[in-house]
Design a protein around this motif. Structure first.
Motif, PDB file in Angstrom:
ATOM      1  N   VAL A 132       7.591   0.482 -17.097  1.00 50.99           N
ATOM      2  CA  VAL A 132       8.688   1.259 -16.517  1.00 50.99           C
ATOM      3  C   VAL A 132      10.083   0.552 -16.757  1.00 50.99           C
ATOM      4  O   VAL A 132      10.972   1.281 -17.190  1.00 50.99           O
ATOM      5  N   PHE A 133      10.140  -0.715 -16.363  1.00 50.39           N
ATOM      6  CA  PHE A 133      11.298  -1.426 -16.377  1.00 50.39           C
ATOM      7  C   PHE A 133      11.892  -1.534 -17.762  1.00 50.39           C
ATOM      8  O   PHE A 133      13.387  -1.473 -17.908  1.00 50.39           O
ATOM      9  N   PHE A 134      11.222  -2.076 -18.651  1.00 53.27           N
ATOM     10  CA  PHE A 134      11.661  -2.644 -20.014  1.00 53.27           C
ATOM     11  C   PHE A 134      11.803  -1.400 -21.137  1.00 53.27           C
ATOM     12  O   PHE A 134      12.377  -1.450 -22.104  1.00 53.27           O
ATOM     13  N   VAL A 135      10.969  -0.571 -20.756  1.00 50.66           N
ATOM     14  CA  VAL A 135      10.386   0.758 -21.816  1.00 50.66           C
ATOM     15  C   VAL A 135      10.969   1.917 -21.406  1.00 50.66           C
ATOM     16  O   VAL A 135      11.632   2.618 -21.935  1.00 50.66           O
ATOM     17  N   ILE A 136      10.262   2.415 -20.253  1.00 52.22           N
ATOM     18  CA  ILE A 136      10.327   3.769 -19.970  1.00 52.22           C
ATOM     19  C   ILE A 136      11.871   4.216 -19.660  1.00 52.22           C
ATOM     20  O   ILE A 136      12.288   5.312 -20.121  1.00 52.22           O
ATOM     21  N   MET A 137      12.094   3.387 -18.559  1.00 50.73           N
ATOM     22  CA  MET A 137      13.542   3.785 -17.998  1.00 50.73           C
ATOM     23  C   MET A 137      14.717   3.522 -19.188  1.00 50.73           C
ATOM     24  O   MET A 137      15.555   4.320 -19.310  1.00 50.73           O
ATOM     25  N   PRO A 138      14.607   2.361 -19.984  1.00 47.95           N
ATOM     26  CA  PRO A 138      15.578   2.070 -20.932  1.00 47.95           C
ATOM     27  C   PRO A 138      15.662   3.562 -21.909  1.00 47.95           C
ATOM     28  O   PRO A 138      16.902   3.793 -22.225  1.00 47.95           O
ATOM     29  N   ALA A 193      -1.096  -4.739 -13.483  1.00 48.03           N
ATOM     30  CA  ALA A 193      -0.038  -4.376 -12.770  1.00 48.03           C
ATOM     31  C   ALA A 193       1.504  -4.877 -13.265  1.00 48.03           C
ATOM     32  O   ALA A 193       2.364  -4.183 -13.456  1.00 48.03           O
ATOM     33  N   THR A 194       1.687  -6.253 -13.678  1.00 48.91           N
ATOM     34  CA  THR A 194       2.821  -6.736 -14.413  1.00 48.91           C
ATOM     35  C   THR A 194       2.981  -5.732 -15.738  1.00 48.91           C
ATOM     36  O   THR A 194       3.968  -5.506 -15.855  1.00 48.91           O
ATOM     37  N   TRP A 207      15.369  10.196 -10.723  1.00 47.61           N
ATOM     38  CA  TRP A 207      14.852   9.206 -11.390  1.00 47.61           C
ATOM     39  C   TRP A 207      13.343   8.645 -10.506  1.00 47.61           C
ATOM     40  O   TRP A 207      13.501   8.470  -9.306  1.00 47.61           O
ATOM     41  N   PHE A 208      12.490   8.393 -11.385  1.00 49.02           N
ATOM     42  CA  PHE A 208      11.273   7.723 -10.591  1.00 49.02           C
ATOM     43  C   PHE A 208      11.024   6.320 -11.223  1.00 49.02           C
ATOM     44  O   PHE A 208      10.553   6.265 -12.264  1.00 49.02           O
ATOM     45  N   LYS A 209      11.502   5.332 -10.262  1.00 50.03           N
ATOM     46  CA  LYS A 209      11.474   4.210 -10.924  1.00 50.03           C
ATOM     47  C   LYS A 209      11.205   3.199  -9.647  1.00 50.03           C
ATOM     48  O   LYS A 209      10.407   1.966  -9.930  1.00 50.03           O
ATOM     49  N   TRP A 210      11.884   3.452  -8.491  1.00 50.54           N
ATOM     50  CA  TRP A 210      11.628   2.305  -7.414  1.00 50.54           C
ATOM     51  C   TRP A 210      10.373   2.285  -6.883  1.00 50.54           C
ATOM     52  O   TRP A 210       9.761   1.307  -6.399  1.00 50.54           O
ATOM     53  N   GLU A 211       9.433   3.436  -6.799  1.00 48.28           N
ATOM     54  CA  GLU A 211       7.967   3.406  -6.630  1.00 48.28           C
ATOM     55  C   GLU A 211       7.394   2.085  -7.269  1.00 48.28           C
ATOM     56  O   GLU A 211       6.644   1.358  -6.628  1.00 48.28           O
ATOM     57  N   SER A 212       7.799   2.083  -8.547  1.00 50.94           N
ATOM     58  CA  SER A 212       6.950   0.839  -9.323  1.00 50.94           C
ATOM     59  C   SER A 212       7.674  -0.517  -9.217  1.00 50.94           C
ATOM     60  O   SER A 212       6.571  -1.328  -9.006  1.00 50.94           O
ATOM     61  N   TYR A 213       8.697  -0.397  -9.195  1.00 54.13           N
ATOM     62  CA  TYR A 213       9.282  -1.676  -8.784  1.00 54.13           C
ATOM     63  C   TYR A 213       9.196  -2.342  -7.446  1.00 54.13           C
ATOM     64  O   TYR A 213       8.785  -3.580  -7.437  1.00 54.13           O
ATOM     65  N   VAL A 214       9.041  -1.408  -6.441  1.00 54.97           N
ATOM     66  CA  VAL A 214       8.664  -2.136  -5.201  1.00 54.97           C
ATOM     67  C   VAL A 214       7.377  -2.371  -5.054  1.00 54.97           C
ATOM     68  O   VAL A 214       7.082  -3.261  -4.432  1.00 54.97           O
ATOM     69  N   THR A 215       6.478  -1.483  -5.708  1.00 60.22           N
ATOM     70  CA  THR A 215       5.060  -1.828  -5.596  1.00 60.22           C
ATOM     71  C   THR A 215       4.737  -3.414  -6.117  1.00 60.22           C
ATOM     72  O   THR A 215       4.170  -3.949  -5.787  1.00 60.22           O
ATOM     73  N   VAL A 218       1.047  -1.246   0.137  1.00 59.51           N
ATOM     74  CA  VAL A 218      -0.030   0.080   0.084  1.00 59.51           C
ATOM     75  C   VAL A 218       0.830   1.281  -0.127  1.00 59.51           C
ATOM     76  O   VAL A 218       0.595   2.139  -0.693  1.00 59.51           O
ATOM     77  N   ILE A 219       2.142   1.278   0.782  1.00 59.09           N
ATOM     78  CA  ILE A 219       2.663   2.340   0.770  1.00 59.09           C
ATOM     79  C   ILE A 219       3.524   2.687  -0.244  1.00 59.09           C
ATOM     80  O   ILE A 219       3.403   4.005  -0.855  1.00 59.09           O
ATOM     81  N   THR A 220       4.064   1.747  -1.151  1.00 60.15           N
ATOM     82  CA  THR A 220       4.567   1.838  -2.146  1.00 60.15           C
ATOM     83  C   THR A 220       3.555   2.391  -3.346  1.00 60.15           C
ATOM     84  O   THR A 220       4.058   2.984  -4.273  1.00 60.15           O
ATOM     85  N   GLY A 221       2.615   1.433  -3.401  1.00 60.46           N
ATOM     86  CA  GLY A 221       1.469   1.840  -4.331  1.00 60.46           C
ATOM     87  C   GLY A 221       1.038   3.322  -4.430  1.00 60.46           C
ATOM     88  O   GLY A 221       0.833   3.883  -5.380  1.00 60.46           O
ATOM     89  N   ILE A 222       0.997   3.952  -3.119  1.00 56.82           N
ATOM     90  CA  ILE A 222       0.470   5.405  -2.725  1.00 56.82           C
ATOM     91  C   ILE A 222       1.318   6.195  -3.609  1.00 56.82           C
ATOM     92  O   ILE A 222       1.410   7.014  -4.421  1.00 56.82           O
ATOM     93  N   ALA A 223       2.804   5.865  -3.398  1.00 59.79           N
ATOM     94  CA  ALA A 223       4.204   6.594  -3.826  1.00 59.79           C
ATOM     95  C   ALA A 223       4.058   6.664  -5.364  1.00 59.79           C
ATOM     96  O   ALA A 223       4.156   7.649  -5.896  1.00 59.79           O
ATOM     97  N   TRP A 224       3.752   5.415  -6.049  1.00 59.59           N
ATOM     98  CA  TRP A 224       3.791   5.138  -7.498  1.00 59.59           C
ATOM     99  C   TRP A 224       2.677   6.002  -7.909  1.00 59.59           C
ATOM    100  O   TRP A 224       3.017   6.967  -8.980  1.00 59.59           O
ATOM    101  N   ILE A 225       1.542   5.607  -7.368  1.00 65.64           N
ATOM    102  CA  ILE A 225       0.171   6.182  -8.246  1.00 65.64           C
ATOM    103  C   ILE A 225       0.280   7.659  -7.901  1.00 65.64           C
ATOM    104  O   ILE A 225       0.028   8.559  -8.620  1.00 65.64           O
ATOM    105  N   GLY A 226       0.563   7.970  -6.769  1.00 60.00           N
ATOM    106  CA  GLY A 226       0.796   9.681  -6.664  1.00 60.00           C
ATOM    107  C   GLY A 226       1.779  10.106  -7.764  1.00 60.00           C
ATOM    108  O   GLY A 226       1.214  11.319  -8.119  1.00 60.00           O
ATOM    109  N   SER A 227       2.868   9.750  -7.575  1.00 61.02           N
ATOM    110  CA  SER A 227       3.973  10.620  -8.646  1.00 61.02           C
ATOM    111  C   SER A 227       3.240  10.313  -9.945  1.00 61.02           C
ATOM    112  O   SER A 227       3.418  11.246 -10.833  1.00 61.02           O
TER     113      SER A 227
END
Length: 406
Positions: free
Chosen positions: A192-198, A185-186, A81-89, A20-29
């Protein structure tokens, strides 16, 4: 041994809390940056390469934000960079899938009346389905369909409809809707992991090397980010659905899930349009409300009766443990008026969490939940409405510990 049930339940709580915490961070950003991107304005004094700017006020201060479609001429030393919110979620969500559904596969994942398979097979099907979903979606996005985003979104919705139908023919209703959420969600995290960040790394590498970045990388990333934005609200509903039997335990649960995707898209369309200063499409709320009423009507339709399933060796162990007869009598007396195929308590239309406790066999099958909810804690019955006595709770604890000892 009995302490293991308590530790495991707290582990599930901790993982859910992290999710829930990481989901809030990812969705919020995500919501913030989409709103920011849509609200950018062009002004005469923008620096070279800037696409737009926006002034914002928050926390007693003012923020002046400028966006570059590719990048500024000189890259700043510090780049956030905004990435770990997504990964940890996603990682915490998968951990919760393991703790609740994989570890409790025989109770929460497998419905032999739907598909009679072993726990390892069911878990393998679950993992493969999540991977296949991303591969199919990625293939579609890399095809010529990417040039027509609306057509691509409609086709993606069709894929989700098919998966909703498939999942309800593989798992329990509760697991089916949750898997549809995990499937979606996957796709979002893989974007994020395979397209946006690269793609962003390619742009940064070009800038550091003195090359002019290709705008196509930003365009591709923007398409995937837009998909993530529209998929967020349905995923939230599906993640919460396991708490509401009227959503997951009814005859038309897969249709309900599909309609929720339409509601989510309508709601995001409203906010995206408003943030882009392109109007105020209040009609979206009316349509969403109509869909929600349709969902409520579908959930009220009578479902098919579920057969009583054969007990596993573990269930038989609980059924043969000392004190089981007394515990079964207590549960049937104090709990079965709500936890029944047709609850007799006014205002309850489906058994809470779809847990049915109307026979001794089903009491044995839900031993752990009874132990935690009515033995160790006093969560059930709510407000002790059926006046379960302290000695009855003690008997539940002693029965469970006797069955799990040694």
């Amino acid at each position: 041994m009995y302490d293991f049930a308590i530790v495991w339940d707290w582990l599930a709580f901790a993982v859910r809390w992290l999710h829930v915490i990481t989901g809030i961070a990812w969705i919020g950003s995500s919501f913030y940056f989409v709103a920011l991107d849509l609200g950018l304005r062009k002004t005469p004094d923008l620096p070279p390469g800037a696409h737009g700017e926006e002034w914002q006020v928050h926390g007693g201060g003012f923020y002046h934000i400028q966006k570059y479609l590719v990048a500024p001429e000189r890259l700043p030393e510090r780049l956030v960079w905004f990435k770990w919110e997504s990964y940890v979620t996603w990682l915490s969500g998968f951990a919760m899938l393991c703790v609740v559904y994989y570890a409790g596969a025989n109770l929460f994942l497998i419905d032999p009346a739907v598909l009679d398979v072993s726990a390892p097979v069911a878990i393998l099907i679950s993992m493969v389905s999540l991977s296949v979903g991303w591969l199919a979606y990625d293939f579609l996005c890399k095809s010529k369909l990417a040039e027509t985003p609306t057509t691509l979104m409609i086709l993606l919705f069709g894929v989700l409809v098919v998966m909703a139908w498939i999942y309800v023919h593989l798992f329990t209703g509760r697991a089916a809707l949750l898997h549809l959420g995990a499937f979606t969600a996957t796709i979002m995290t893989a974007n994020v992991f395979f397209v946006i960040m690269p793609n962003q790394r390619v742009v940064v590498a070009d800038l550091k090397a003195g090359r002019t970045p290709d705008p196509k990388y930003g365009k591709i990333a923007k398409l995937r980010s837009t998909h993530n934005n529209y998929l967020t609200l349905p995923v939230l509903f599906l993640m919460l659905s396991n708490h509401y039997p009227l959503a997951f335990a009814t005859e038309y649960n897969w249709i309900i899930a599909c309609l929720v995707f339409l509601m989510g898209v309508l709601i995001r369309h409203y906010f995206n349009t408003v943030h882009a200063h392109k109007g105020n499409p209040t009609w979206t709320w009316l349509v969403a409300a109509i869909i929600f009423v349709l969902i409520m009507w579908l959930s009220s339709q009578p479902g098919s009766d579920r057969p009583e399933l054969a007990m596993s060796p573990l269930d038989q162990k609980f059924a043969s443990a000392q004190g089981f007869d007394q515990v079964a009598d207590t549960v049937l007396t104090r709990c079965s008026m709500c936890h029944a195929p047709e609850p007799g308590w006014e205002g309850i239309h489906r058994a809470p969490k779809d847990v049915v406790l109307d026979t001794p066999q089903r009491v044995a099958q839900h031993a752990r939940e009874i132990y935690l909810q009515a033995g160790v804690s006093h969560a059930m019955p709510p407000a002790n409405i059926t006046e379960i006595q302290p000695e009855e709770r003690k008997l539940i604890v002693e029965w469970y510990r006797a069955a799990t000892a040694g």
